[in-house]
Design an enzyme around this catalytic site. Sequence first.
Site, PDB file in Angstrom:
ATOM      1  N   LYS A  14       1.235  -0.749  -0.292  1.00 11.53           N
ATOM      2  CA  LYS A  14       0.116  -0.315   0.207  1.00 11.53           C
ATOM      3  C   LYS A  14       0.420   1.507   0.178  1.00 11.53           C
ATOM      4  O   LYS A  14       0.505   2.328  -0.876  1.00 11.53           O
ATOM      5  CB  LYS A  14      -1.082   0.499   1.217  1.00 11.53           C
ATOM      6  CG  LYS A  14      -1.392  -1.309   1.203  1.00 11.53           C
ATOM      7  CD  LYS A  14      -2.885  -0.798   2.177  1.00 11.53           C
ATOM      8  CE  LYS A  14      -2.433  -0.752   3.924  1.00 11.53           C
ATOM      9  NZ  LYS A  14      -1.874  -2.156   3.940  1.00 11.53           N
ATOM     10  N   ARG A  91     -10.283   0.052   7.559  1.00 13.97           N
ATOM     11  CA  ARG A  91      -9.651  -1.407   8.311  1.00 13.97           C
ATOM     12  C   ARG A  91     -11.181  -1.963   9.421  1.00 13.97           C
ATOM     13  O   ARG A  91     -10.812  -3.576   9.499  1.00 13.97           O
ATOM     14  CB  ARG A  91      -8.208  -1.262   9.520  1.00 13.97           C
ATOM     15  CG  ARG A  91      -7.526  -0.841   8.731  1.00 13.97           C
ATOM     16  CD  ARG A  91      -6.341  -1.282  10.074  1.00 13.97           C
ATOM     17  NE  ARG A  91      -5.103  -1.529   9.042  1.00 13.97           N
ATOM     18  CZ  ARG A  91      -3.561  -0.634   9.123  1.00 13.97           C
ATOM     19  NH1 ARG A  91      -4.064   0.289   8.927  1.00 13.97           N
ATOM     20  NH2 ARG A  91      -2.743  -0.856   8.848  1.00 13.97           N
ATOM     21  N   ARG A 130      11.348  -6.017   5.907  1.00 12.77           N
ATOM     22  CA  ARG A 130      11.613  -5.099   6.172  1.00 12.77           C
ATOM     23  C   ARG A 130      11.308  -3.925   7.370  1.00 12.77           C
ATOM     24  O   ARG A 130      11.912  -3.285   8.545  1.00 12.77           O
ATOM     25  CB  ARG A 130       9.542  -4.474   5.582  1.00 12.77           C
ATOM     26  CG  ARG A 130       9.209  -2.817   6.441  1.00 12.77           C
ATOM     27  CD  ARG A 130       7.946  -2.184   5.537  1.00 12.77           C
ATOM     28  NE  ARG A 130       7.089  -2.695   6.523  1.00 12.77           N
ATOM     29  CZ  ARG A 130       5.401  -2.766   6.740  1.00 12.77           C
ATOM     30  NH1 ARG A 130       5.221  -1.999   5.204  1.00 12.77           N
ATOM     31  NH2 ARG A 130       5.206  -2.781   7.605  1.00 12.77           N
ATOM     32  N   ARG A 136      10.705  -0.725  12.903  1.00 14.01           N
ATOM     33  CA  ARG A 136       9.019  -0.548  13.481  1.00 14.01           C
ATOM     34  C   ARG A 136       9.015  -1.092  14.431  1.00 14.01           C
ATOM     35  O   ARG A 136       9.107  -2.260  13.927  1.00 14.01           O
ATOM     36  CB  ARG A 136       8.089  -0.089  11.796  1.00 14.01           C
ATOM     37  CG  ARG A 136       8.244   0.067  11.098  1.00 14.01           C
ATOM     38  CD  ARG A 136       6.545   0.246   9.958  1.00 14.01           C
ATOM     39  NE  ARG A 136       5.479  -0.363  10.402  1.00 14.01           N
ATOM     40  CZ  ARG A 136       4.198   0.236   9.384  1.00 14.01           C
ATOM     41  NH1 ARG A 136       4.603   0.594   8.642  1.00 14.01           N
ATOM     42  NH2 ARG A 136       3.396  -0.952  10.016  1.00 14.01           N
ATOM     43  N   ARG A 147      -1.087  -9.348  13.750  1.00 14.99           N
ATOM     44  CA  ARG A 147      -1.511  -8.510  12.226  1.00 14.99           C
ATOM     45  C   ARG A 147      -2.416  -8.500  11.637  1.00 14.99           C
ATOM     46  O   ARG A 147      -3.163  -9.001  10.620  1.00 14.99           O
ATOM     47  CB  ARG A 147      -0.742  -7.354  12.007  1.00 14.99           C
ATOM     48  CG  ARG A 147      -0.135  -6.322  12.895  1.00 14.99           C
ATOM     49  CD  ARG A 147       1.379  -5.487  12.341  1.00 14.99           C
ATOM     50  NE  ARG A 147       1.226  -4.970  11.489  1.00 14.99           N
ATOM     51  CZ  ARG A 147       2.641  -4.401  11.056  1.00 14.99           C
ATOM     52  NH1 ARG A 147       3.814  -5.563  11.156  1.00 14.99           N
ATOM     53  NH2 ARG A 147       2.642  -3.746   9.294  1.00 14.99           N
TER      54      ARG A 147
HETATM   55  P1  AMP Z   1       0.067   0.600   8.899  1.00 14.76           P
HETATM   56  O1  AMP Z   1       1.215   1.343   9.152  1.00 14.76           O
HETATM   57  O2  AMP Z   1      -1.631   1.326   7.663  1.00 14.76           O
HETATM   58  O3  AMP Z   1       0.605  -1.164   8.256  1.00 14.76           O
HETATM   59  O4  AMP Z   1      -0.626   0.317  10.389  1.00 14.76           O
HETATM   60  C1  AMP Z   1       0.469   0.455  11.550  1.00 14.76           C
HETATM   61  C2  AMP Z   1      -0.404   0.024  12.762  1.00 14.76           C
HETATM   62  O5  AMP Z   1      -1.050   1.132  13.263  1.00 14.76           O
HETATM   63  C3  AMP Z   1      -1.472  -1.440  12.997  1.00 14.76           C
HETATM   64  O6  AMP Z   1      -1.233  -2.069  12.678  1.00 14.76           O
HETATM   65  C4  AMP Z   1      -2.870  -0.365  13.781  1.00 14.76           C
HETATM   66  O7  AMP Z   1      -2.370  -0.881  15.130  1.00 14.76           O
HETATM   67  C5  AMP Z   1      -2.761   1.151  13.044  1.00 14.76           C
HETATM   68  N1  AMP Z   1      -3.193   1.641  12.508  1.00 14.76           N
HETATM   69  C6  AMP Z   1      -3.476   2.264  11.229  1.00 14.76           C
HETATM   70  N2  AMP Z   1      -4.349   2.719  10.801  1.00 14.76           N
HETATM   71  C7  AMP Z   1      -5.858   1.861  11.556  1.00 14.76           C
HETATM   72  C8  AMP Z   1      -6.987   1.846  11.144  1.00 14.76           C
HETATM   73  N3  AMP Z   1      -7.585   2.565  10.286  1.00 14.76           N
HETATM   74  N4  AMP Z   1      -8.160   1.301  12.239  1.00 14.76           N
HETATM   75  C9  AMP Z   1      -7.152   0.642  13.488  1.00 14.76           C
HETATM   76  N5  AMP Z   1      -5.853   0.915  13.676  1.00 14.76           N
HETATM   77  C10 AMP Z   1      -5.298   1.946  12.499  1.00 14.76           C
END
Ligand code: AMP
Length: 192
Positions: A14, A91, A130, A136, A147
């Site tokens: 993404k 999400r 990654r 991270r 996840r």
């Molecule tokens: P990402 O960078 O999109 O992989 O997001 C990293 C983490 O942020 C996720 O594993 C969630 O813990 C949190 N997160 C990001 N976007 C959302 C969302 N729309 N709803 C809930 N948690 C989120």
Amino acid sequence: MFNLVIFGAPGSGKGTQSERLIENYGLYHISTGEVLRDHIKRGTELGKIADSYISVGKLIPDELMINILADVLDKNAEATGKGVIFDGFPRTIEQAKALKTMLAKRGSQVNVVIGLEVPDEELVDRLVKRGKESGRSDDNLETITKRLEVYHSQTSPLRDFYVAEGLYAAINGSGSIDSIFADICKAVDARM
Ligand code: AMP
């Protein structure tokens, strides 16, 4: 206004494909993961709450996450005028419904959902790799596994939600970055 949701499991590409989309279409990019990581870095109250979920691979609760997104949209009303790439949001079905309402208030809607589809084994490989570079807190094998579990139980039902809305464009997310991007452009251009 052209609003695009880039959708897929963690590690599906993404972020990488969003960078290309920003360059190509000049849309405003909102990554909720980046918004949260920025709060964590700055040590804000919200950052502390976010970290307690992110570091164990759980989703931030819907109500909080929806408020955060509404705030980002409000604060960037002008910059988002041409349209937005939503990366990592929605999400859950509840978030998708909230997004629909938020955009409707601005006389707008989601125009396309780009679904990057990648087999789980490949996702794990990519995320472990990654993790060696990203620093991270959630790119370690235990959290990655959690996840993916959360993705399958809470997020992947959104695929059917957007299929029913006639918005879902399935994209094979395995292969070269260039060829995946070419497929995405075809799906976007068909709806612009
Ligand atoms: P990402 O960078 O999109 O992989 O997001 C990293 C983490 O942020 C996720 O594993 C969630 O813990 C949190 N997160 C990001 N976007 C959302 C969302 N729309 N709803 C809930 N948690 C989120």
